[in-house]
Design a protein around this motif. Sequence first.
Motif, short mmCIF file in Angstrom:
data_model
loop_
_atom_site.label_atom_id
_atom_site.label_comp_id
_atom_site.label_asym_id
_atom_site.label_seq_id
_atom_site.Cartn_x
_atom_site.Cartn_y
_atom_site.Cartn_z
N LEU A 58 4.10 -4.47 35.68
CA LEU A 58 4.61 -5.79 36.03
C LEU A 58 5.32 -6.44 34.85
N LYS A 59 6.45 -7.11 35.17
CA LYS A 59 7.20 -7.83 34.14
C LYS A 59 7.11 -9.35 34.36
N HIS A 60 7.31 -9.78 35.62
CA HIS A 60 7.35 -11.22 35.88
C HIS A 60 6.96 -11.49 37.33
N VAL A 61 6.20 -12.57 37.54
CA VAL A 61 5.84 -13.01 38.90
C VAL A 61 6.16 -14.50 39.00
N THR A 62 6.95 -14.85 40.01
CA THR A 62 7.29 -16.25 40.25
C THR A 62 6.99 -16.58 41.70
N ILE A 73 8.06 -24.95 41.16
CA ILE A 73 7.47 -23.70 40.70
C ILE A 73 5.94 -23.82 40.76
N LEU A 74 5.33 -22.94 41.53
CA LEU A 74 3.87 -22.95 41.66
C LEU A 74 3.21 -21.96 40.71
N LEU A 75 3.93 -20.89 40.38
CA LEU A 75 3.41 -19.87 39.46
C LEU A 75 4.59 -19.24 38.74
N ASP A 76 4.49 -19.12 37.44
CA ASP A 76 5.54 -18.48 36.63
C ASP A 76 4.85 -17.72 35.50
N LYS A 77 4.66 -16.42 35.70
CA LYS A 77 3.89 -15.65 34.74
C LYS A 77 4.68 -14.43 34.28
N SER A 78 4.78 -14.28 32.96
CA SER A 78 5.43 -13.11 32.35
C SER A 78 4.36 -12.23 31.72
N TYR A 79 4.66 -10.95 31.64
CA TYR A 79 3.73 -9.98 31.06
C TYR A 79 4.35 -9.40 29.80
N ILE A 115 10.09 -23.23 52.50
CA ILE A 115 9.78 -21.81 52.32
C ILE A 115 8.95 -21.61 51.07
N ILE A 116 8.12 -20.61 51.09
CA ILE A 116 7.44 -20.14 49.89
C ILE A 116 8.15 -18.87 49.45
N ARG A 117 8.69 -18.91 48.22
CA ARG A 117 9.49 -17.79 47.69
C ARG A 117 8.67 -17.04 46.65
N ILE A 118 8.61 -15.73 46.80
CA ILE A 118 7.87 -14.87 45.87
C ILE A 118 8.83 -13.84 45.28
N VAL A 119 8.88 -13.78 43.95
CA VAL A 119 9.72 -12.80 43.25
C VAL A 119 8.85 -12.06 42.23
N VAL A 120 8.87 -10.72 42.29
CA VAL A 120 8.11 -9.88 41.35
C VAL A 120 9.06 -8.84 40.77
N THR A 121 9.10 -8.72 39.44
CA THR A 121 9.93 -7.68 38.80
C THR A 121 9.05 -6.78 37.94
N ASP A 122 9.59 -5.58 37.66
CA ASP A 122 8.85 -4.64 36.81
C ASP A 122 9.66 -4.30 35.57
N TYR A 123 9.10 -3.42 34.71
CA TYR A 123 9.72 -3.06 33.44
C TYR A 123 10.54 -1.78 33.51
N ALA A 124 10.94 -1.39 34.70
CA ALA A 124 11.80 -0.21 34.80
C ALA A 124 13.16 -0.50 34.15
N PHE A 134 10.82 -7.26 43.78
CA PHE A 134 10.31 -7.60 45.12
C PHE A 134 10.69 -9.04 45.39
N TYR A 135 11.26 -9.30 46.58
CA TYR A 135 11.68 -10.66 46.91
C TYR A 135 11.28 -10.94 48.36
N GLN A 136 10.63 -12.08 48.58
CA GLN A 136 10.25 -12.44 49.95
C GLN A 136 10.20 -13.95 50.08
N GLU A 137 10.63 -14.43 51.27
CA GLU A 137 10.53 -15.84 51.60
C GLU A 137 9.69 -15.98 52.86
N ARG A 138 8.69 -16.86 52.79
CA ARG A 138 7.80 -17.09 53.93
C ARG A 138 7.99 -18.53 54.41
#
Length: 459
Positions: A58-62, A73-79, A115-124, A134-138
């Motif tokens: 994991l690189k980043h979760v928003t 912004i409800l969550l903003d976490k970097s690794y 909408i609740i927006r979720i974005v997750v990236t990795d270190y590739a 990963f991107y999703q809107e609920r």
Amino acid sequence: MKRTLFLIIFLAIVVPVGWVLFCKYEGDAPIADISLPSQYLRQSYEINITASDKGAGLKHVTVSLVQKDNEKILLDKSYPPSSIQSLFSDNIILSDTFTIPVEMRKYGMNDGQAIIRIVVTDYAWRKWTKGNSFYQERPVIIDTVPPRLQVLTSQHNVSKGGVGLVIYKLDEENVQSGVRVGENFFPGYPGVFKDPMVITALFALDHTQGPDTRIAVEARDLAGNETKRGFYHYIKDKNFRSDTLRISDGFLEFKMPDFDLGPMEAQFLMEENPLLAKFLYINETLRQQNVETVAKVPSDTRGELMWDGRFSRLTGAANRARFADKRTYKHNGKVISHSTHLGIDLASTSNAPVGAANNGRVIMAQNVGIFGNIIVIDHGLGLASLYAHLSQMNVAKGDVVKKDDIIGRTGLTGLAGGDHLHYGMMLHNVCINPVEWWDAAWIKNNITSKIESVKIQIQ
């Protein structure tokens, strides 16, 4: 020699570099498992998310809440960034779990769609080291306004152990509503009127609730917003009889063998009076269990008024016990137990035919402990009649019956000392006084005339 040197260089440099490139250029996107408790943002709303990446880590979760141009912004976490060394260690973060509270009232957003927006990236290293994503809107709905209601009926007179009716109108759909009487809740139903926003609710006082009982209409929408509205009502107090039942040894010898309590039987044999010990268990512990079993049955109801006019009473029968009699049991002159009789005992001839008190649908027909063979009929809006101690049952669960259809015969099954019918009525899980429902004038004044009045009013 040269071949050996080449092999050493290949193993030392080319293979690790190839392994790094293979790992770092992996193309599997991270994933996020999102759990939303509701599409509506409730006052105590929490989002549960598990983000994971099985490759580069994991690189980043928003996570953010978005309404038009307003984003919170409800969550903003970097690794921490991974390294070549991390490929051979456990420093890569492959998974993380979050519980995120949503306090929409603090965000300056309006009621409506969001909408609740979720974005997750990795270190590739793909996409010029931007990595896989990963991107999703609920979609969700912000709703902070409680439902509104208007009480349409004016007179609500109810007796201790009796029933009242209130009719009210809601301003929005998908609202759970009903009447709160003390700790008891009686749902309202939209099936009586053509307008689905006009709700009919029968409510009851149990035999212990007197004039100080609090009564109010409650409404709760899908977002958890609540409205409570009191309405004018008058509660008539009532005193119930006391009765003494003498338990003879003959009764114990006659009745106790009818109850097979399995492994408990051995425990009673150790008592000084095994039959009396068994009776006390049946009259107290088993009675409570059986009452709870039967009290759950009227929840299987239809949201319509199925009955027509006054309820029938067993023909030619005399009262042997009344509603809410406070019973004291004595054995050899000594008080041994207490109970409250939540029905009316009607005695006629042995095995007398029992008719359905009114139109309805059979929702129970089985043997239940102290009640013996018991039939329960749903009459709609949570109202039910019950017939206990039957020697014969002519109907089964699901049967539709008309008023005065023969559904069984009186008997002495269960904890009955002689042939009779225990007749009771319930509103949801509360036992109520049947006498009101035998009275055509009471039904007209308290139920049907109020419904007709509201029909004229809303037209």
